[in-house]
Design an enzyme around this catalytic site. Structure first.
Site, PDB file in Angstrom:
ATOM      1  N   CYS A  90     -26.280  28.283 -25.793  1.00 27.98           N
ATOM      2  CA  CYS A  90     -26.705  26.975 -25.338  1.00 27.98           C
ATOM      3  C   CYS A  90     -28.135  26.872 -25.785  1.00 27.98           C
ATOM      4  O   CYS A  90     -28.397  26.734 -26.908  1.00 27.98           O
ATOM      5  CB  CYS A  90     -26.382  26.846 -23.964  1.00 27.98           C
ATOM      6  SG  CYS A  90     -26.532  25.061 -23.041  1.00 27.98           S
ATOM      7  N   HIS A 113     -20.672  28.873 -22.743  1.00 28.45           N
ATOM      8  CA  HIS A 113     -21.419  30.021 -21.905  1.00 28.45           C
ATOM      9  C   HIS A 113     -20.248  30.966 -21.661  1.00 28.45           C
ATOM     10  O   HIS A 113     -19.840  31.248 -20.656  1.00 28.45           O
ATOM     11  CB  HIS A 113     -21.900  29.550 -20.584  1.00 28.45           C
ATOM     12  CG  HIS A 113     -23.116  28.682 -20.636  1.00 28.45           C
ATOM     13  ND1 HIS A 113     -24.354  29.004 -20.666  1.00 28.45           N
ATOM     14  CD2 HIS A 113     -23.250  27.414 -20.905  1.00 28.45           C
ATOM     15  CE1 HIS A 113     -25.482  27.919 -20.750  1.00 28.45           C
ATOM     16  NE2 HIS A 113     -24.830  27.211 -21.028  1.00 28.45           N
ATOM     17  N   GLU A 168     -21.402  33.906 -20.756  1.00 22.74           N
ATOM     18  CA  GLU A 168     -21.995  34.979 -19.824  1.00 22.74           C
ATOM     19  C   GLU A 168     -21.431  34.376 -18.376  1.00 22.74           C
ATOM     20  O   GLU A 168     -21.395  35.170 -17.331  1.00 22.74           O
ATOM     21  CB  GLU A 168     -23.327  35.205 -19.775  1.00 22.74           C
ATOM     22  CG  GLU A 168     -24.266  33.787 -18.775  1.00 22.74           C
ATOM     23  CD  GLU A 168     -24.232  32.555 -20.055  1.00 22.74           C
ATOM     24  OE1 GLU A 168     -23.594  32.416 -21.260  1.00 22.74           O
ATOM     25  OE2 GLU A 168     -24.956  31.557 -19.838  1.00 22.74           O
TER      26      GLU A 168
END
Lengths: 231, 111
Positions: A85, A194, A196
């Site tokens: 991002c 994302h 994560e």
């Protein structure tokens, strides 16, 4: 295996990235944008957030941070570097990846679980996926529209440098549905969604099996750890 | 204080979602005279040193490499602010333009 996560002023997902590294079996190392020191890590993550409030351009001021001198040198020497991002925006601003990110075509912030297709499984961050694998990880940004000139797009497509493509309706106007790209060497990868945030059951996207059980993002971190071990 | 103005616009061929949103708002106000809106940026660089060709050349370089991103934006103008142009210059007429009043006042000067 130690993976550094750099915190910039305005980073939001640095601790999430550290947690993802830990869940993948690695040792996260917190790094600071103002230092000229990578602490001897084996790989690097530039996390999401809104460094410098997106002032000037998203990622632009952070890309001029002191530590970016070391990041650029490490990337050019082959160290695995992942930009998520805002981190992806920094990598384009630092010219480690081509193209740029502009405001979403829809004109609004977009936050949703996003289906992607893995287009390149030979990078340091995607080697654990299967070619063409469909994954779902969160997407959350206001400036996620990937753009590049026709020549660059043709090169990305021709050399297989598109790492991830959006599936279904294009969420932000990205050209060629591009969600993430890699450099030719395959060590530097940037993407807007994302990974994560999809690494631990109970805290990821919904799946047909159970709510919030999606952990498709974990493979990106285990890929890097495998690569470092093998290298 | 001499002020150097740098103007940056999103590339013409790119969609400008901000401009599009403002165009939509104008239409909702009943304004039908405008067919499009584009939004760019204006930087005002203030210096207390001399404004010479070397400085302007450096600003041009900074404008292209740091203040703008050539992938998504174009530098439209780099010029010295005229006496009426910058709030910072208010009350200091004549602290002026090396390029000339006419150009500064139309804000279209390009180096």
């Amino acid at each position: 295996m130690r993976i550094g996560v750099i915190t910039f002023p305005g980073s939001l997902d640095d601790r999430d990235a550290q947690r993802a590294v830990r869940l993948a079996g690695g040792e996260p190392v917190a790094l600071w944008h103002g230092d000229h020191d990578l602490a001897g890590v084996d790989a690097l993550v530039l996390p999401g957030g809104f460094s410098y409030g997106d002032y000037l351009r998203a990622g632009a001021i952070a890309s001029l941070s002191p530590i970016m001198t070391e990041v650029v040198a490490a990337a050019n020497s082959g160290m695995p570097v992942l930009g998520i991002c805002n981190g992806f925006q920094m990598l384009t601003e630092a010219h480690l990846l081509p193209g740029g990110l502009i405001r979403n075509e829809v004109g609004t912030f977009v936050c949703k679980d996003q289906a992607l297709r893995v287009e390149n499984t030979s990078t340091a961050w995607t080697n654990g996926f299967e070619q063409g694998q469909e994954i779902t990880i969160p997407l959350k940004n206001g400036e996620g529209g990937y753009i590049a000139d026709e020549e660059t797009l043709a090169r990305l497509e021709g050399e297989g440098l598109v790492a991830f493509r959006y599936l279904g309706k294009n969420p932000n106007g990205s050209l060629r549905d591009i969600a993430g790209i890699t450099n030719a060497r395959g060590n530097v990868v940037g993407l807007m969604p994302h990974p994560e945030h999809a690494t631990e059951p109970g805290f990821g996207p919904d799946t047909p099996k159970a709510m919030r059980s999606g952990v498709d993002g974990l493979t990106m971190f285990t890929s890097a750890l495998q690569g470092v071990l093998a290298g | 204080m001499p002020t150097i103005v740098v103007e940056v616009m999103p590339k013409a061929e790119l969609l400008d979602p901000q401009g599009k949103a403002v165009a939509g708002a104008l239409a909702r106000l009943g304004e039908s005279r405008f067919t499009g809106v584009r939004i760019g940026k204006r930087f005002e660089l203030v210096t207390d040193g001399p404004v010479d060709d070397a400085l302007l050349s450096d600003v041009q370089k900074l404008a292209e490499e740091m203040l703008s991103n050539s992938v998504i934006e174009d530098v439209i103008s780099v010029h010295v602010a005229g006496p009426d142009e910058s709030p910072i210059d208010a009350g200091e007429p004549g602290m002026g333009s090396l390029i000339g009043e006419a150009e500064a006042s139309t804000q279209t000067g390009t180096l």
